[in-house]
Design a protein around this motif. Structure first.
Motif, PDB file in Angstrom:
ATOM      1  N   PRO A   6       0.803  -1.229   0.000  1.00  0.00           N
ATOM      2  CA  PRO A   6       0.000   0.000   0.000  1.00  0.00           C
ATOM      3  C   PRO A   6       0.834   1.277   0.000  1.00  0.00           C
ATOM      4  O   PRO A   6       0.346   2.328  -0.404  1.00  0.00           O
ATOM      5  CB  PRO A   6      -0.818  -0.126   1.298  1.00  0.00           C
ATOM      6  CG  PRO A   6      -0.940  -1.592   1.532  1.00  0.00           C
ATOM      7  CD  PRO A   6       0.375  -2.168   1.063  1.00  0.00           C
ATOM      8  N   ALA A   7       2.093   1.198   0.459  1.00  0.00           N
ATOM      9  CA  ALA A   7       2.956   2.382   0.468  1.00  0.00           C
ATOM     10  C   ALA A   7       3.157   2.924  -0.946  1.00  0.00           C
ATOM     11  O   ALA A   7       3.211   4.136  -1.161  1.00  0.00           O
ATOM     12  CB  ALA A   7       4.305   2.043   1.099  1.00  0.00           C
ATOM     13  N   PHE A   8       3.255   2.030  -1.942  1.00  0.00           N
ATOM     14  CA  PHE A   8       3.425   2.462  -3.333  1.00  0.00           C
ATOM     15  C   PHE A   8       2.185   3.218  -3.806  1.00  0.00           C
ATOM     16  O   PHE A   8       2.278   4.289  -4.407  1.00  0.00           O
ATOM     17  CB  PHE A   8       3.673   1.250  -4.231  1.00  0.00           C
ATOM     18  CG  PHE A   8       3.577   1.556  -5.702  1.00  0.00           C
ATOM     19  CD1 PHE A   8       4.617   2.181  -6.364  1.00  0.00           C
ATOM     20  CD2 PHE A   8       2.425   1.233  -6.422  1.00  0.00           C
ATOM     21  CE1 PHE A   8       4.524   2.481  -7.717  1.00  0.00           C
ATOM     22  CE2 PHE A   8       2.318   1.531  -7.769  1.00  0.00           C
ATOM     23  CZ  PHE A   8       3.370   2.148  -8.415  1.00  0.00           C
ATOM     24  N   PHE A   9       1.003   2.667  -3.515  1.00  0.00           N
ATOM     25  CA  PHE A   9      -0.227   3.284  -3.992  1.00  0.00           C
ATOM     26  C   PHE A   9      -0.584   4.527  -3.193  1.00  0.00           C
ATOM     27  O   PHE A   9      -1.424   5.320  -3.629  1.00  0.00           O
ATOM     28  CB  PHE A   9      -1.368   2.256  -3.941  1.00  0.00           C
ATOM     29  CG  PHE A   9      -1.134   1.091  -4.860  1.00  0.00           C
ATOM     30  CD1 PHE A   9      -1.387   1.203  -6.210  1.00  0.00           C
ATOM     31  CD2 PHE A   9      -0.614  -0.097  -4.386  1.00  0.00           C
ATOM     32  CE1 PHE A   9      -1.156   0.149  -7.070  1.00  0.00           C
ATOM     33  CE2 PHE A   9      -0.383  -1.168  -5.233  1.00  0.00           C
ATOM     34  CZ  PHE A   9      -0.649  -1.037  -6.587  1.00  0.00           C
ATOM     35  N   ALA A  10       0.035   4.691  -2.036  1.00  0.00           N
ATOM     36  CA  ALA A  10      -0.149   5.929  -1.285  1.00  0.00           C
ATOM     37  C   ALA A  10       0.607   7.075  -1.953  1.00  0.00           C
ATOM     38  O   ALA A  10       0.231   8.242  -1.835  1.00  0.00           O
ATOM     39  CB  ALA A  10       0.332   5.752   0.156  1.00  0.00           C
ATOM     40  N   LYS A  11       1.688   6.735  -2.685  1.00  0.00           N
ATOM     41  CA  LYS A  11       2.497   7.757  -3.354  1.00  0.00           C
ATOM     42  C   LYS A  11       2.047   7.995  -4.793  1.00  0.00           C
ATOM     43  O   LYS A  11       2.062   9.127  -5.279  1.00  0.00           O
ATOM     44  CB  LYS A  11       3.973   7.338  -3.345  1.00  0.00           C
ATOM     45  CG  LYS A  11       4.616   7.332  -1.965  1.00  0.00           C
ATOM     46  CD  LYS A  11       6.085   6.954  -2.032  1.00  0.00           C
ATOM     47  CE  LYS A  11       6.283   5.512  -2.458  1.00  0.00           C
ATOM     48  NZ  LYS A  11       7.689   5.091  -2.428  1.00  0.00           N
ATOM     49  N   GLU A  12       1.652   6.916  -5.492  1.00  0.00           N
ATOM     50  CA  GLU A  12       1.282   7.029  -6.898  1.00  0.00           C
ATOM     51  C   GLU A  12      -0.227   7.185  -7.049  1.00  0.00           C
ATOM     52  O   GLU A  12      -1.000   6.548  -6.328  1.00  0.00           O
ATOM     53  CB  GLU A  12       1.741   5.772  -7.658  1.00  0.00           C
ATOM     54  CG  GLU A  12       3.240   5.574  -7.685  1.00  0.00           C
ATOM     55  CD  GLU A  12       3.959   6.598  -8.533  1.00  0.00           C
ATOM     56  OE1 GLU A  12       3.320   7.147  -9.460  1.00  0.00           O
ATOM     57  OE2 GLU A  12       5.138   6.858  -8.272  1.00  0.00           O
ATOM     58  N   ARG A  13      -0.637   8.015  -7.992  1.00  0.00           N
ATOM     59  CA  ARG A  13      -2.065   8.191  -8.255  1.00  0.00           C
ATOM     60  C   ARG A  13      -2.561   7.037  -9.106  1.00  0.00           C
ATOM     61  O   ARG A  13      -1.958   6.673 -10.123  1.00  0.00           O
ATOM     62  CB  ARG A  13      -2.304   9.520  -8.954  1.00  0.00           C
ATOM     63  CG  ARG A  13      -1.858  10.721  -8.142  1.00  0.00           C
ATOM     64  CD  ARG A  13      -2.014  12.011  -8.896  1.00  0.00           C
ATOM     65  NE  ARG A  13      -3.415  12.376  -9.051  1.00  0.00           N
ATOM     66  CZ  ARG A  13      -3.809  13.439  -9.747  1.00  0.00           C
ATOM     67  NH1 ARG A  13      -2.917  14.224 -10.330  1.00  0.00           N
ATOM     68  NH2 ARG A  13      -5.082  13.723  -9.858  1.00  0.00           N
ATOM     69  N   THR A  14      -3.681   6.451  -8.690  1.00  0.00           N
ATOM     70  CA  THR A  14      -4.206   5.266  -9.360  1.00  0.00           C
ATOM     71  C   THR A  14      -4.484   5.538 -10.833  1.00  0.00           C
ATOM     72  O   THR A  14      -4.201   4.691 -11.689  1.00  0.00           O
ATOM     73  CB  THR A  14      -5.494   4.794  -8.667  1.00  0.00           C
ATOM     74  OG1 THR A  14      -5.221   4.593  -7.283  1.00  0.00           O
ATOM     75  CG2 THR A  14      -5.987   3.496  -9.273  1.00  0.00           C
TER      76      THR A  14
END
Length: 600
Positions: free
Chosen positions: A116-124
């Motif tokens: 989830p850390a990746f998706f917290a930084k990148e916009r879906t």
């Protein structure tokens, strides 16, 4: 200038190696496509010799029989070329579709392993753009543009050879113009590639904005934010257009300069060839063949210059896909995972845990946090927002790794378990239930994809969901729409609970599922939760009185620390923070006696 050029070459080699890995399983089809590509190109080269013979042996010599024979040869060559073109087009297009599909699968498989850390930084929305638009562009290039470039390259090289056979002098003059033609390809081509990458990034940013605004359409409309979002969107569209305009300008300049220089060179050389025919050092047939090959070379160069911009654009898209497919996994699988039974007992221990979220190292969530939960017990976590309650859930499932300390499940460090074995021990019921855009049956079956329909129905009965599901238009086959828009909050929660019941996992993580429900829905959901928690280890983030009074133990959290522990009655007597929390969030009448609260 040398360093960027070196980096550019390295990127090109990386792209070629990456694409070659996806083409490798289909070597036979790729070689067959190249074979038919060469056959088609060679057919056209043979046609040039046939033209020479038609002119010299048939037309100029007035030999009708020879002319008829040459026409039949030309027709035969055309048939061979047509068959080769069909086979080449089919195989190359198939390869484009197949490679694009394999890349999509590989990237998607990798995305599901990222924390989830990746998706917290990148916009879906940006990730989706890379996943769809970039692979579609790559499919077009592999299936079409690359085929055209390869065919034209074979035609150019073959044409130059046949020109040399026809007249070495004229061919030498043509070759003198090649370096001049290559200059715009080298200079403008690199510019097109860089601008293509910028353009793709802006398109991805646009996609992210669309995804965000449509996802939250109720909030957009509730705050009359439509016109503001329209202006924002229009600005982003114009930004995309501005980047595209610059890319198109350079690509058009590339095509125009290559075609202009090529045609000018061929016209000048053909003029010299015509003078040679007048002098008698070259036959009319030879000049006709030379012009045929020269035009073939010019057409090939023009095609290459046209598709090179598309290939450069695809290179930018491929770089983005490579970045996504090679995004490092910050949650690593253990090299030698410990064997673990299908169902844990459910003993949980947090031993001296310290943790900060990635990228926020100056703001520690936990420092030396320790507590334990015995198998089969119900433990409630209470405390103000930001106390770390939800983080406990995330660490248990290894969505994040702790900075120090260890988390044990049945006495085994969770870092020593495979992620699959670890996460099979937990069933999560979040505060906001997740409903997928599929049927009721498949939504519940998400907890156990192999479950029978009867098992799904039994889980829904236990979750107090069967009655309302039976009233839906198609019952369990009813499509629920995106994020379950056809269901009420209480219905979504009961679907979520049915999913957890079907999963039948030993440890339950419940982010109080009744906090945002009306009284009727709350009663039904609470009854379903009681069924779900039977004989399970349960960790509950509590917001309601009914949850804490039924808990075996309550952990009061504040600023990442456990400041008090005990039963509801014990904490009402001993913990000022708990009493304050109870007064504000757990009870409706602050002055109500504790004994009466328990009775409720």
């Amino acid at each position: 200038m040398s360093e960027p050029s070196s980096a550019q070459h390295e990127n090109t080699r990386t792209i070629i190696r990456w694409l070659a890995a996806f083409l490798s399983p289909y070597k036979k089809r790729a070689f067959a496509a190249i074979f038919f590509l060469c056959v088609g190109s060679l057919s056209w080269l043979a046609l040039g010799q046939a033209v020479k013979l038609v002119v010299d042996e048939g037309f100029l010599s007035r030999n009708a029989a020879e002319l008829n024979k040459m026409v039949m040869v030309i027709l035969a060559i055309t048939v061979v070329s047509g068959i080769a073109t069909f086979c080449r087009f089919y195989l190359m297009t198939w390869l484009g579709e197949r490679v694009s599909a394999d890349i999509r699968k590989a990237v998607y498989h990798h995305l599901l392993t990222l924390s989830p850390a990746f998706f917290a930084k990148e916009r879906t929305g940006e990730v989706i753009s890379r996943f769809t638009a970039d692979t579609t562009l790559l499919q077009s290039v592999v299936g079409s543009s690359l085929s055209m470039a390869l065919r034209s390259t074979v035609s150019v090289l073959g044409g130059l050879v046949m020109m040399g056979i026809t007249s070495i002098t004229l061919t030498g003059l043509v070759l003198l113009a090649v370096p001049v033609v290559l200059v715009p390809i080298g200079v403008l081509g690199r510019k097109v590639r860089r601008l293509a990458r910028i353009s793709q990034d802006k398109v991805a940013d646009l996609g992210a904005h669309v995804d965000e605004s449509l996802h939250e359409i109720r909030t957009v409309q509730a705050y009359n934010h439509e016109q503001s979002d329209i202006r924002h969107f229009d600005g982003r569209v114009e930004s995309v257009m501005q980047a595209a305009r610059l890319r198109i300008r350079y690509r058009a300049a590339l095509m125009a300069s290559v075609v202009l220089l090529s045609i000018v060179a061929i016209v000048l050389v053909t003029w010299l060839g015509a003078l040679n025919v007048l002098e008698g050092s070259l036959t009319a047939g030879q000049l006709s063949a030379f012009m045929f090959y020269a035009l073939m070379v010019a057409g090939g160069v023009a095609t290459i210059s046209e598709v090179i911009g598309e290939i450069q654009r695809a290179s930018g898209a491929t770089e983005r896909l490579i970045e996504l497919s090679r995004m490092p996994q910050d949650i690593k699988e253990p090299q030698n995972p410990v064997d673990f039974p299908a169902h844990a007992l459910g003993d949980i221990t947090f031993d001296n845990i310290s943790f900060t979220y990635p990228g926020d190292e100056n703001n520690a969530v936990f420092e030396s946090l320790s507590f334990s939960v015995k198998a089969g017990k119900r433990v409630a976590l209470v405390g103000p927002s930001g106390a770390g309650k939800s983080t406990v859930f995330g660490l248990l499932q290894r969505f994040f790794d702790v900075d120090s300390g260890s988390i044990l499940l049945d006495g085994i460090a969770i870092n020593d378990l495979s992620l699959d074995a670890l996460r099979k021990q937990f069933a999560l019921v979040p505060q906001e239930s997740v409903i997928f855009a599929t049927s009721v049956l498949e939504n519940v079956r998400y907890g156990d994809p192999d479950a029978s329909e009867q098992a799904v129905i039994e889980a829904c009965v236990a979750a107090r969901a069967h009655d309302f599901i039976s009233e839906l238009p198609q019952g369990y086959a009813t499509e629920l729409g995106e994020r379950g828009v056809r269901l009420s909050g209480g219905q979504k929660q009961r679907i979520s609970i049915a999913r957890a019941i079907l999963a039948n996992r030993p440890v339950l993580l419940l982010d109080e599922a009744t906090s945002a429900l009306d009284a009727v829905s709350e009663h039904k959901v609470k009854a379903a939760l009681d069924t779900l928690m039977e004989n399970k280890t349960s960790l509950v983030i509590a917001h309601r009185l009914a949850t804490v009074v039924n808990a075996d133990r309550i952990l009061v959290m504040d600023n990442g620390k456990i400041v008090a522990t005990g039963t509801h009655n014990e904490l009402m007597a001993s913990s000022p923070l708990y009493r304050e929390f109870a007064a504000l969030q757990l009870v409706s009448e602050v002055d109500e006696p504790s004994s009466r609260l328990v009775a409720k």
